[in-house]
Motif scaffolding. Structure first.
Motif, mmCIF file in Angstrom:
data_model
loop_
_atom_site.group_PDB
_atom_site.id
_atom_site.type_symbol
_atom_site.label_atom_id
_atom_site.label_comp_id
_atom_site.label_asym_id
_atom_site.label_seq_id
_atom_site.Cartn_x
_atom_site.Cartn_y
_atom_site.Cartn_z
ATOM 1 N N LEU A 172 57.357 24.498 -33.238
ATOM 2 C CA LEU A 172 56.674 24.500 -31.954
ATOM 3 C C LEU A 172 56.857 23.132 -31.292
ATOM 4 O O LEU A 172 56.472 22.106 -31.858
ATOM 5 N N THR A 173 57.440 23.135 -30.103
ATOM 6 C CA THR A 173 57.616 21.901 -29.338
ATOM 7 C C THR A 173 56.427 21.714 -28.401
ATOM 8 O O THR A 173 56.075 22.637 -27.652
ATOM 9 N N THR A 174 55.807 20.543 -28.442
ATOM 10 C CA THR A 174 54.594 20.308 -27.658
ATOM 11 C C THR A 174 54.635 18.932 -27.006
ATOM 12 O O THR A 174 55.471 18.081 -27.336
ATOM 13 N N ALA A 175 53.694 18.730 -26.088
ATOM 14 C CA ALA A 175 53.391 17.401 -25.562
ATOM 15 C C ALA A 175 52.102 16.924 -26.229
ATOM 16 O O ALA A 175 51.136 17.685 -26.356
ATOM 17 N N ARG A 176 52.117 15.675 -26.659
ATOM 18 C CA ARG A 176 50.963 15.126 -27.379
ATOM 19 C C ARG A 176 50.145 14.239 -26.446
ATOM 20 O O ARG A 176 50.690 13.492 -25.633
ATOM 21 N N TYR A 177 48.816 14.327 -26.599
ATOM 22 C CA TYR A 177 47.892 13.480 -25.837
ATOM 23 C C TYR A 177 46.897 12.852 -26.796
ATOM 24 O O TYR A 177 46.557 13.429 -27.836
ATOM 25 N N ARG A 178 46.426 11.673 -26.433
ATOM 26 C CA ARG A 178 45.279 11.065 -27.105
ATOM 27 C C ARG A 178 44.070 11.311 -26.216
ATOM 28 O O ARG A 178 44.035 10.865 -25.064
ATOM 29 N N GLU A 179 43.105 12.018 -26.745
ATOM 30 C CA GLU A 179 41.914 12.378 -25.965
ATOM 31 C C GLU A 179 40.753 11.485 -26.356
ATOM 32 O O GLU A 179 40.481 11.267 -27.536
ATOM 33 N N SER A 180 40.081 10.935 -25.366
ATOM 34 C CA SER A 180 38.911 10.097 -25.602
ATOM 35 C C SER A 180 37.900 10.366 -24.501
ATOM 36 O O SER A 180 38.170 11.095 -23.541
ATOM 37 N N LEU A 211 42.670 12.015 -21.004
ATOM 38 C CA LEU A 211 43.861 12.416 -21.749
ATOM 39 C C LEU A 211 45.007 11.457 -21.436
ATOM 40 O O LEU A 211 45.443 11.354 -20.289
ATOM 41 N N ALA A 212 45.484 10.757 -22.452
ATOM 42 C CA ALA A 212 46.582 9.804 -22.291
ATOM 43 C C ALA A 212 47.829 10.373 -22.947
ATOM 44 O O ALA A 212 47.822 10.674 -24.157
ATOM 45 N N PRO A 213 48.928 10.563 -22.201
ATOM 46 C CA PRO A 213 50.157 11.095 -22.807
ATOM 47 C C PRO A 213 50.640 10.219 -23.953
ATOM 48 O O PRO A 213 50.609 8.992 -23.876
ATOM 49 N N ALA A 214 51.086 10.851 -25.044
ATOM 50 C CA ALA A 214 51.559 10.120 -26.222
ATOM 51 C C ALA A 214 52.938 10.600 -26.654
ATOM 52 O O ALA A 214 53.340 10.378 -27.796
ATOM 53 N N GLY A 215 53.675 11.264 -25.747
ATOM 54 C CA GLY A 215 55.046 11.650 -26.039
ATOM 55 C C GLY A 215 55.167 13.053 -26.602
ATOM 56 O O GLY A 215 54.184 13.728 -26.891
ATOM 57 N N PRO A 216 56.416 13.512 -26.799
ATOM 58 C CA PRO A 216 56.645 14.849 -27.359
ATOM 59 C C PRO A 216 56.358 14.878 -28.856
ATOM 60 O O PRO A 216 56.373 13.846 -29.533
ATOM 61 N N ALA A 217 56.104 16.069 -29.359
ATOM 62 C CA ALA A 217 55.860 16.231 -30.798
ATOM 63 C C ALA A 217 56.219 17.651 -31.196
ATOM 64 O O ALA A 217 56.134 18.578 -30.396
ATOM 65 N N ARG A 218 56.626 17.795 -32.445
ATOM 66 C CA ARG A 218 56.888 19.123 -32.999
ATOM 67 C C ARG A 218 55.857 19.413 -34.084
ATOM 68 O O ARG A 218 55.506 18.538 -34.880
ATOM 69 N N LEU A 219 55.396 20.660 -34.091
ATOM 70 C CA LEU A 219 54.386 21.082 -35.055
ATOM 71 C C LEU A 219 54.894 22.251 -35.876
ATOM 72 O O LEU A 219 55.750 23.018 -35.431
#
Length: 242
Positions: A132-140, A150-158
């Motif tokens: 699964l290809t996703t976009a990662r965020y850091r949520e605070s 929500l701060a973008p943290a780059g692409p990620a695979r799960l």
């Protein structure tokens, strides 16, 4: 403050979660508690008292809202930094902006399905070979408010590691870092009892989405007290209906 059932639930939570347990032990203790408090007759007694104003309706309404994942999040008992007991009411077909998001939490959690059924998926991050290809965020939480930032943290695979359907009467616990998503898996509403616990809270959570970019911030809209009490009355009717 509170009626007999409210006070009994508060005492139980305070006593059972008093020890400084490691995360795994804390999650198991929380699972045992929601399993006991989430028995439909017992939860109905608690919710009915709260709907009559026996708890702390002003404070609980301020911390109750429609979650971005699409369910109504109703605070029942506020135990300060150590624990918060909530009811989640999931409506089929109702989704929020983050309804497809995979996420983790700030602290260990436990939940019991009281009515209906949840579908649940667990994931892990994968270097290059995830399905699964996703976009990662850091949520605070935004400074000075309870809004989500929500701060973008780059692409990620799960990689999907587990899929389940969790029926009424079943309880589960998850460590804070566990990546998961859940949704209502029935034609009628699903009700879950949810317990956050632990004095050590992560400063942010991780959110993964394959549904497109998220806005930088999402507002939490707290319930007015009359709306909160109406929601509790509606929940009591769901529990009576079985």
């Amino acid at each position: 403050m509170g009626g007999r059932h409210v006070q009994a639930a508060r005492r139980l939570l305070t006593v059972e979660l008093a020890a400084e347990l490691p995360e795994h032990g804390l999650a198991l203790a929380a699972r045992d508690l929601v399993d006991r408090l989430g028995r439909p007759d017992r939860l109905l007694e608690l919710v009915a008292e709260l709907a009559a104003g026996e708890g702390e309706p002003e404070e609980c309404a301020r911390l109750s809202y429609r979650h971005v994942l699409g369910f109504d999040k109703l605070l029942l008992i506020d135990g300060g930094p150590r624990h918060m007991l909530r009811a989640h009411v999931w409506h089929p077909g109702r989704g929020g902006i983050g309804r497809e998001d995979i996420h983790n939490h700030r602290s260990p959690l436990a939940s019991c399905v009281v009515r209906g059924r949840l579908a649940m998926e667990l994931y892990e991050t994968a270097d290059g070979d995830g399905d699964l290809t996703t976009a990662r965020y850091r949520e605070s939480l935004a400074a000075g408010s309870a809004n989500w930032r929500l701060a973008p943290a780059g692409p990620a695979r799960l990689r999907l590691t587990h899929a389940a359907r969790i029926a009424a009467g079943s309880a589960y616990a998850l460590p804070a870092h566990t990546l998961h998503r859940a949704w209502c898996d029935t034609e009628g509403p699903t009700v879950t009892l949810f317990l956050e616990t632990g004095t050590e809270r992560r400063r942010h959570t991780d959110v993964f989405t394959a549904a497109g970019p998220h806005p930088d911030a999402v507002a939490k809209v707290p319930m007015a007290v009359p709306d909160y009490l109406d929601a509790l009355n509606d929940l009591a009717e769901l529990l009576r209906a079985g």
